[in-house]
Design a protein around this motif. Structure first.
Motif, PDB file in Angstrom:
ATOM      1  N   LEU A   1     -46.203  69.505 -14.007  1.00 42.43           N
ATOM      2  CA  LEU A   1     -45.549  69.360 -15.166  1.00 42.43           C
ATOM      3  C   LEU A   1     -45.880  70.276 -16.179  1.00 42.43           C
ATOM      4  CD1 LEU A   1     -43.535  67.449 -16.757  1.00 42.43           C
ATOM      5  CD2 LEU A   1     -45.469  65.984 -17.557  1.00 42.43           C
ATOM      6  N   ARG A   2     -45.032  70.829 -16.997  1.00 40.12           N
ATOM      7  CA  ARG A   2     -45.616  71.930 -17.964  1.00 40.12           C
ATOM      8  C   ARG A   2     -44.911  71.500 -19.305  1.00 40.12           C
ATOM      9  NH1 ARG A   2     -43.760  77.348 -14.866  1.00 40.12           N
ATOM     10  NH2 ARG A   2     -45.404  77.295 -13.289  1.00 40.12           N
ATOM     11  N   PRO A   3     -45.685  71.012 -20.318  1.00 41.37           N
ATOM     12  CA  PRO A   3     -44.979  70.565 -21.683  1.00 41.37           C
ATOM     13  C   PRO A   3     -44.598  72.046 -22.307  1.00 41.37           C
ATOM     14  CG  PRO A   3     -47.173  69.204 -21.313  1.00 41.37           C
ATOM     15  CD  PRO A   3     -46.781  70.370 -20.138  1.00 41.37           C
ATOM     16  N   LEU A   4     -43.558  71.786 -23.071  1.00 47.52           N
ATOM     17  CA  LEU A   4     -43.212  73.208 -23.648  1.00 47.52           C
ATOM     18  C   LEU A   4     -43.130  72.835 -25.213  1.00 47.52           C
ATOM     19  CD1 LEU A   4     -40.036  73.907 -21.423  1.00 47.52           C
ATOM     20  CD2 LEU A   4     -42.295  74.897 -21.480  1.00 47.52           C
ATOM     21  N   ALA A   5     -44.246  72.838 -25.707  1.00 50.36           N
ATOM     22  CA  ALA A   5     -44.706  72.524 -27.099  1.00 50.36           C
ATOM     23  C   ALA A   5     -44.325  73.690 -28.110  1.00 50.36           C
ATOM     24  CB  ALA A   5     -46.132  72.225 -27.535  1.00 50.36           C
ATOM     25  N   ASP A   6     -44.136  74.925 -27.603  1.00 53.02           N
ATOM     26  CA  ASP A   6     -43.937  75.991 -28.199  1.00 53.02           C
ATOM     27  C   ASP A   6     -42.290  76.527 -28.482  1.00 53.02           C
ATOM     28  OD1 ASP A   6     -43.841  76.567 -25.488  1.00 53.02           O
ATOM     29  OD2 ASP A   6     -44.677  78.809 -25.563  1.00 53.02           O
ATOM     30  N   ARG A   7     -41.525  75.533 -27.885  1.00 51.95           N
ATOM     31  CA  ARG A   7     -40.237  75.599 -28.107  1.00 51.95           C
ATOM     32  C   ARG A   7     -39.422  74.756 -29.113  1.00 51.95           C
ATOM     33  NH1 ARG A   7     -38.447  79.202 -24.189  1.00 51.95           N
ATOM     34  NH2 ARG A   7     -36.143  78.137 -24.110  1.00 51.95           N
ATOM     35  N   ALA A   8     -38.616  75.324 -29.696  1.00 46.83           N
ATOM     36  CA  ALA A   8     -37.540  74.578 -30.704  1.00 46.83           C
ATOM     37  C   ALA A   8     -36.397  74.094 -29.763  1.00 46.83           C
ATOM     38  CB  ALA A   8     -37.251  75.308 -31.988  1.00 46.83           C
ATOM     39  N   LEU A   9     -35.723  73.070 -30.641  1.00 47.99           N
ATOM     40  CA  LEU A   9     -34.423  72.562 -30.117  1.00 47.99           C
ATOM     41  C   LEU A   9     -33.443  72.302 -31.208  1.00 47.99           C
ATOM     42  CD1 LEU A   9     -33.197  71.586 -27.160  1.00 47.99           C
ATOM     43  CD2 LEU A   9     -34.031  69.299 -27.821  1.00 47.99           C
ATOM     44  N   LEU A  10     -32.311  73.071 -31.123  1.00 48.14           N
ATOM     45  CA  LEU A  10     -31.229  72.947 -32.201  1.00 48.14           C
ATOM     46  C   LEU A  10     -29.797  72.356 -31.402  1.00 48.14           C
ATOM     47  CD1 LEU A  10     -31.342  76.721 -33.328  1.00 48.14           C
ATOM     48  CD2 LEU A  10     -32.494  74.679 -34.094  1.00 48.14           C
ATOM     49  N   ALA A  11     -29.104  71.444 -32.038  1.00 50.01           N
ATOM     50  CA  ALA A  11     -27.701  71.027 -31.718  1.00 50.01           C
ATOM     51  C   ALA A  11     -26.776  71.513 -32.578  1.00 50.01           C
ATOM     52  CB  ALA A  11     -28.196  69.339 -31.874  1.00 50.01           C
ATOM     53  N   LEU A  12     -26.003  71.998 -32.048  1.00 45.00           N
ATOM     54  CA  LEU A  12     -24.499  72.462 -32.663  1.00 45.00           C
ATOM     55  C   LEU A  12     -23.739  71.799 -32.267  1.00 45.00           C
ATOM     56  CD1 LEU A  12     -23.715  74.730 -34.638  1.00 45.00           C
ATOM     57  CD2 LEU A  12     -23.004  76.347 -32.759  1.00 45.00           C
ATOM     58  N   GLN A  13     -22.973  70.917 -32.946  1.00 45.94           N
ATOM     59  CA  GLN A  13     -22.137  69.762 -32.489  1.00 45.94           C
ATOM     60  C   GLN A  13     -20.838  70.012 -33.441  1.00 45.94           C
ATOM     61  OE1 GLN A  13     -23.091  67.096 -29.969  1.00 45.94           O
ATOM     62  NE2 GLN A  13     -24.231  69.202 -29.662  1.00 45.94           N
ATOM     63  N   GLY A  14     -19.719  69.529 -32.628  1.00 46.59           N
ATOM     64  CA  GLY A  14     -18.621  69.304 -33.306  1.00 46.59           C
ATOM     65  C   GLY A  14     -17.621  70.355 -32.371  1.00 46.59           C
ATOM     66  N   PRO A  15     -16.166  70.111 -32.735  1.00 43.00           N
ATOM     67  CA  PRO A  15     -15.069  70.698 -32.066  1.00 43.00           C
ATOM     68  C   PRO A  15     -14.977  72.383 -32.139  1.00 43.00           C
ATOM     69  CG  PRO A  15     -13.985  69.564 -33.938  1.00 43.00           C
ATOM     70  CD  PRO A  15     -15.539  69.181 -33.820  1.00 43.00           C
ATOM     71  N   GLY A  16     -15.605  72.646 -33.296  1.00 47.67           N
ATOM     72  CA  GLY A  16     -15.622  74.172 -33.398  1.00 47.67           C
ATOM     73  C   GLY A  16     -16.811  74.826 -33.208  1.00 47.67           C
ATOM     74  N   ALA A  17     -17.893  74.070 -32.562  1.00 40.88           N
ATOM     75  CA  ALA A  17     -19.514  74.626 -32.072  1.00 40.88           C
ATOM     76  C   ALA A  17     -19.212  75.728 -31.163  1.00 40.88           C
ATOM     77  CB  ALA A  17     -20.289  73.261 -31.707  1.00 40.88           C
ATOM     78  N   VAL A  18     -18.712  75.566 -30.033  1.00 41.06           N
ATOM     79  CA  VAL A  18     -18.683  76.196 -28.879  1.00 41.06           C
ATOM     80  C   VAL A  18     -18.008  77.598 -29.224  1.00 41.06           C
ATOM     81  CG1 VAL A  18     -18.002  76.757 -26.526  1.00 41.06           C
ATOM     82  CG2 VAL A  18     -19.224  74.353 -27.109  1.00 41.06           C
ATOM     83  N   ALA A  19     -16.674  77.615 -29.877  1.00 46.26           N
ATOM     84  CA  ALA A  19     -15.925  78.675 -30.281  1.00 46.26           C
ATOM     85  C   ALA A  19     -16.878  79.665 -31.275  1.00 46.26           C
ATOM     86  CB  ALA A  19     -14.709  78.187 -30.940  1.00 46.26           C
ATOM     87  N   ALA A  20     -17.736  78.946 -32.141  1.00 48.62           N
ATOM     88  CA  ALA A  20     -18.263  79.687 -33.062  1.00 48.62           C
ATOM     89  C   ALA A  20     -19.662  80.432 -32.270  1.00 48.62           C
ATOM     90  CB  ALA A  20     -18.827  78.923 -34.156  1.00 48.62           C
ATOM     91  N   LEU A  21     -20.060  79.665 -31.513  1.00 53.32           N
ATOM     92  CA  LEU A  21     -21.282  80.294 -30.577  1.00 53.32           C
ATOM     93  C   LEU A  21     -20.927  81.345 -29.814  1.00 53.32           C
ATOM     94  CD1 LEU A  21     -24.293  79.944 -30.060  1.00 53.32           C
ATOM     95  CD2 LEU A  21     -23.798  78.293 -28.397  1.00 53.32           C
ATOM     96  N   ALA A  22     -19.697  81.270 -29.254  1.00 50.90           N
ATOM     97  CA  ALA A  22     -19.291  82.151 -28.249  1.00 50.90           C
ATOM     98  C   ALA A  22     -18.837  83.633 -28.880  1.00 50.90           C
ATOM     99  CB  ALA A  22     -18.100  81.524 -27.441  1.00 50.90           C
ATOM    100  N   THR A  23     -18.979  83.357 -30.194  1.00 49.78           N
ATOM    101  CA  THR A  23     -18.780  84.937 -30.770  1.00 49.78           C
ATOM    102  C   THR A  23     -19.957  85.796 -30.819  1.00 49.78           C
ATOM    103  OG1 THR A  23     -19.549  84.038 -33.000  1.00 49.78           O
ATOM    104  CG2 THR A  23     -17.121  83.885 -32.473  1.00 49.78           C
ATOM    105  N   ILE A  24     -21.239  85.077 -30.587  1.00 54.18           N
ATOM    106  CA  ILE A  24     -22.403  85.731 -30.178  1.00 54.18           C
ATOM    107  C   ILE A  24     -22.946  85.545 -28.857  1.00 54.18           C
ATOM    108  CG2 ILE A  24     -23.016  85.922 -32.951  1.00 54.18           C
ATOM    109  CD1 ILE A  24     -25.017  83.383 -32.300  1.00 54.18           C
ATOM    110  N   LEU A  25     -22.621  84.590 -28.375  1.00 52.78           N
ATOM    111  CA  LEU A  25     -22.829  84.421 -26.868  1.00 52.78           C
ATOM    112  C   LEU A  25     -21.692  84.023 -25.922  1.00 52.78           C
ATOM    113  CD1 LEU A  25     -26.010  82.370 -27.225  1.00 52.78           C
ATOM    114  CD2 LEU A  25     -25.861  84.650 -26.546  1.00 52.78           C
ATOM    115  N   PRO A  26     -20.869  85.152 -25.506  1.00 47.85           N
ATOM    116  CA  PRO A  26     -19.417  84.833 -24.967  1.00 47.85           C
ATOM    117  C   PRO A  26     -19.472  83.982 -23.593  1.00 47.85           C
ATOM    118  CG  PRO A  26     -20.023  87.054 -25.684  1.00 47.85           C
ATOM    119  CD  PRO A  26     -21.007  86.504 -25.774  1.00 47.85           C
ATOM    120  N   ASP A  27     -20.643  84.054 -22.937  1.00 51.49           N
ATOM    121  CA  ASP A  27     -20.682  83.346 -21.856  1.00 51.49           C
ATOM    122  C   ASP A  27     -20.482  81.916 -21.983  1.00 51.49           C
ATOM    123  OD1 ASP A  27     -21.294  85.659 -20.422  1.00 51.49           O
ATOM    124  OD2 ASP A  27     -23.404  85.520 -20.036  1.00 51.49           O
TER     125      ASP A  27
END
Length: 363
Positions: A139-165
């Motif tokens: 088990l490797r704790p990942l204390a050096d990572r952050a976590l962001l939540a981008l939520q809503g009907p426009g979230a993925v379309a907005a994110l896909a403009t910089i990460l198309p996958d």
């Protein structure tokens, strides 16, 4: 704005101050409860477009080694071994009495399992998981990572403009690249993603996201009202070590194969509850009028105490008070009339189907 004393800070603490976030203590962290726009505006904007939440206080970890999935199944009734690579699933960790130690998310990343647990329980969960691991599984704790939540009907379309996958990712799918692990999931009932990334990149990436069309910052207040409208449990309120997944109406999280094997913590209790029923159930509750009923509000029927509210507040999207709680099984049917004792006065209510606001996941 200074950080609250004796509290941990997330990698976005400076950005929260810059954005005018009002900081409050939560699970040992200094977290933004709201920004200048206010909880109502942040909630409604997330339902209409996209809200960005800092959830870096959550616990992140990896399980690595042959037999990791089987080992984790000792603690959860979820089907871990049957999860395909690139997919994520919800589960609960159970004690020997069938009580919920925590609820968590796990993803199959191919050569490892990626885990996200609750901030208030990571000090319990990670040692517990470690205690059941066989030789060769780490088990490797990942204390050096952050976590962001981008939520809503426009979230993925907005994110896909910089990460198309990301545009092609389905609900509970997981993508990995550029040092990030991104799942199409969340805690609002809306479409959206959760983004795990190195802590040192978090502020820069959050600013990039906030620069996308339709994205605004949102705090803990909106996160709570969104998840309540979506009928989603909050650990420590709606579920804890005194509640089982059967009582909590989380039976769907118990894998079909696991119901044949019965080889997880608390299995004997859970099996008995599934066979014979439970004395109480988690239900949605709709108070009449405009007054919310908060947690610990007593619930009565025909003058008798039959349960308690576990989460309650005002639902901005439904424009009405909403709540969840446990009631005696014979009072759990939709439409059953209830009386809530709010500050000693009776408030009419009824059992309501969950969720209060429809889920809009990208299935």
């Amino acid at each position: 704005m200074t950080e609250l004393p004796d509290l941990l800070a997330t990698p976005l603490s400076a950005l929260h101050r810059e954005l005018g976030g009002r900081m409050v203590p939560f699970a040992g962290y200094s977290m933004p409860v709201q920004y200048p726009a206010g909880i109502m505006a942040e909630h409604l904007h997330t339902r209409a477009a996209a809200g960005l939440f800092d959830v870096s206080h959550m616990g992140q970890a990896e399980l690595v080694g042959e037999g990791a999935a089987a080992a984790l199944e000792r603690l959860t009734p979820a089907d871990v071994q049957g999860l395909k690579p690139g997919r994520q699933r919800y589960g609960v960790l159970l004690n020997e009495q069938g009580g919920i130690i925590d609820d968590f998310m796990f993803a199959n990343m191919g050569e490892r399992l990626f885990l996200v647990v609750n901030a208030s329980r990571k000090h319990v969960d990670l040692p517990l998981i470690e205690s059941v691991l066989p030789r060769g599984v780490t088990l490797r704790p990942l204390a050096d990572r952050a976590l962001l939540a981008l939520q809503g009907p426009g979230a993925v379309a907005a994110l896909a403009t910089i990460l198309p996958d990301l545009a092609a990712l389905k609900f509970m799918g997981v993508w990995e690249g550029q040092g990030m692990v991104i799942s199409r999931s969340g805690y609002t009932g809306e479409d959206g993603v959760e983004i795990s990334l190195p802590a040192e990149q978090a502020e820069s990436f959050a600013k990039t996201l906030l620069g996308l069309p339709g994205v605004m910052p949102a705090g803990l207040g909106a996160r709570d009202s969104l998840r309540l409208e979506a009928g989603l449990c909050l650990y420590g309120n709606d579920i804890d070590e005194t509640t089982s997944p059967v009582e909590a109406n989380l039976v769907w999280s118990i894998g079909k194969r696991r119901r044949m094997e019965w080889n997880f913590a608390g299995a004997e209790t859970i099996r008995g509850q599934l066979d014979h029923g439970v004395s109480r159930l988690r239900v949605g509750i709709q108070p009449q009028g405009r007054q919310p009923a908060r947690g610990h509000t007593p619930i009565q029927a025909a003058g008798l105490d039959i349960g308690e509210i576990t989460s309650g507040g005002f639902g901005p999207s439904v424009n009405a008070p909403v709540a969840m709680g446990y009631v005696a099984r014979e009072h759990a049917a939709d439409g059953t009339p209830l009386e809530l004792l709010v500050r000693g006065k009776g408030l009419s209510a009824h059992v309501a189907p969950l969720p209060f606001h429809p889920h809009r996941y990208a299935r």
